[in-house]
Design a protein around this motif. Structure first.
Motif, short mmCIF file in Angstrom:
data_model
loop_
_atom_site.label_atom_id
_atom_site.label_comp_id
_atom_site.label_asym_id
_atom_site.label_seq_id
_atom_site.Cartn_x
_atom_site.Cartn_y
_atom_site.Cartn_z
N GLY A 139 0.79 -1.22 0.00
CA GLY A 139 0.00 0.00 0.00
C GLY A 139 0.83 1.28 0.00
N PHE A 140 2.13 1.17 -0.11
CA PHE A 140 3.01 2.34 -0.08
C PHE A 140 2.96 3.08 -1.40
N ARG A 141 2.91 4.41 -1.33
CA ARG A 141 2.96 5.25 -2.53
C ARG A 141 3.93 6.38 -2.26
N LEU A 142 4.73 6.72 -3.26
CA LEU A 142 5.72 7.77 -3.12
C LEU A 142 5.71 8.64 -4.37
N ASP A 143 5.52 9.92 -4.18
CA ASP A 143 5.58 10.87 -5.28
C ASP A 143 7.01 10.89 -5.81
N GLU A 144 7.16 10.76 -7.11
CA GLU A 144 8.50 10.71 -7.73
C GLU A 144 9.36 11.91 -7.33
N SER A 145 8.74 13.06 -7.14
CA SER A 145 9.51 14.25 -6.79
C SER A 145 10.11 14.16 -5.39
N MET A 146 9.62 13.23 -4.58
CA MET A 146 10.11 13.07 -3.21
C MET A 146 11.04 11.86 -3.05
N ALA A 147 11.25 11.10 -4.11
CA ALA A 147 12.00 9.85 -4.02
C ALA A 147 13.41 10.03 -3.48
N ASP A 148 14.16 10.98 -4.01
CA ASP A 148 15.54 11.16 -3.55
C ASP A 148 15.59 11.51 -2.07
N ALA A 149 14.74 12.45 -1.64
CA ALA A 149 14.72 12.84 -0.23
C ALA A 149 14.29 11.67 0.65
N TYR A 150 13.30 10.90 0.21
CA TYR A 150 12.82 9.75 0.97
C TYR A 150 13.92 8.71 1.15
N PHE A 151 14.58 8.32 0.06
CA PHE A 151 15.59 7.28 0.16
C PHE A 151 16.83 7.76 0.91
N GLU A 152 17.12 9.05 0.85
CA GLU A 152 18.22 9.60 1.65
C GLU A 152 17.89 9.51 3.14
N MET A 153 16.66 9.86 3.50
CA MET A 153 16.23 9.76 4.89
C MET A 153 16.28 8.31 5.37
N VAL A 154 15.79 7.41 4.55
CA VAL A 154 15.79 5.99 4.90
C VAL A 154 17.22 5.50 5.12
N ALA A 155 18.13 5.86 4.25
CA ALA A 155 19.53 5.44 4.38
C ALA A 155 20.13 5.94 5.69
N GLU A 156 19.84 7.17 6.05
CA GLU A 156 20.35 7.72 7.31
C GLU A 156 19.79 6.98 8.52
N LEU A 157 18.48 6.72 8.51
CA LEU A 157 17.87 5.97 9.61
C LEU A 157 18.45 4.57 9.73
N GLN A 158 18.60 3.91 8.59
CA GLN A 158 19.15 2.55 8.61
C GLN A 158 20.57 2.55 9.16
N ALA A 159 21.39 3.46 8.69
CA ALA A 159 22.79 3.50 9.13
C ALA A 159 22.89 3.78 10.63
N LYS A 160 22.00 4.59 11.13
CA LYS A 160 22.05 5.00 12.53
C LYS A 160 21.46 3.97 13.49
N HIS A 161 20.41 3.26 13.05
CA HIS A 161 19.64 2.45 14.00
C HIS A 161 19.59 0.94 13.73
N TYR A 162 19.99 0.48 12.55
CA TYR A 162 19.79 -0.93 12.21
C TYR A 162 21.06 -1.55 11.65
N THR A 163 21.22 -2.83 11.92
CA THR A 163 22.38 -3.55 11.39
C THR A 163 22.15 -4.01 9.95
N THR A 164 20.91 -4.30 9.62
CA THR A 164 20.55 -4.73 8.27
C THR A 164 19.07 -4.46 8.05
N THR A 165 18.70 -4.37 6.79
CA THR A 165 17.31 -4.06 6.44
C THR A 165 16.88 -4.92 5.27
N THR A 166 15.64 -5.35 5.31
CA THR A 166 15.03 -5.99 4.16
C THR A 166 13.60 -5.51 4.05
#
Length: 75
Positions: free
Chosen positions: A9-36
């Motif tokens: 059910g996830f939807r992402l506006d293409e104009s927000m994709a870079d910002a979204y994936f950058e945020m996700v990468a930062e959260l993953q690096a800071k809080h998780y050992t691995t993600t799937t």
């Protein structure tokens, strides 16, 4: 700690994709050992896989939570 993300059910506006994936990468690096990730949508698995791969992120996108969990248990 490992992270499993449900993209059903996830939807992402293409104009927000870079910002979204950058945020996700930062959260993953800071809080998780691995993600799937998982989603029952074949189209979403394809799109997420492409988006993650193009950003040099692990592009593991599975169809079910069980498959995502199994992948993490083998790591």
């Amino acid at each position: 700690m490992a992270l499993i993300v449900n993209y059903d059910g996830f939807r992402l506006d293409e104009s927000m994709a870079d910002a979204y994936f950058e945020m996700v990468a930062e959260l993953q690096a800071k809080h998780y050992t691995t993600t799937t990730r998982y989603t029952t949508s074949a189209f979403m698995r394809m799109k997420l896989g492409e988006a993650l791969f193009s950003r040099h992120a692990a592009a593991h996108v599975f169809e079910t939570h069980a498959e995502a969990s199994e992948f993490l248990s083998t790591r």
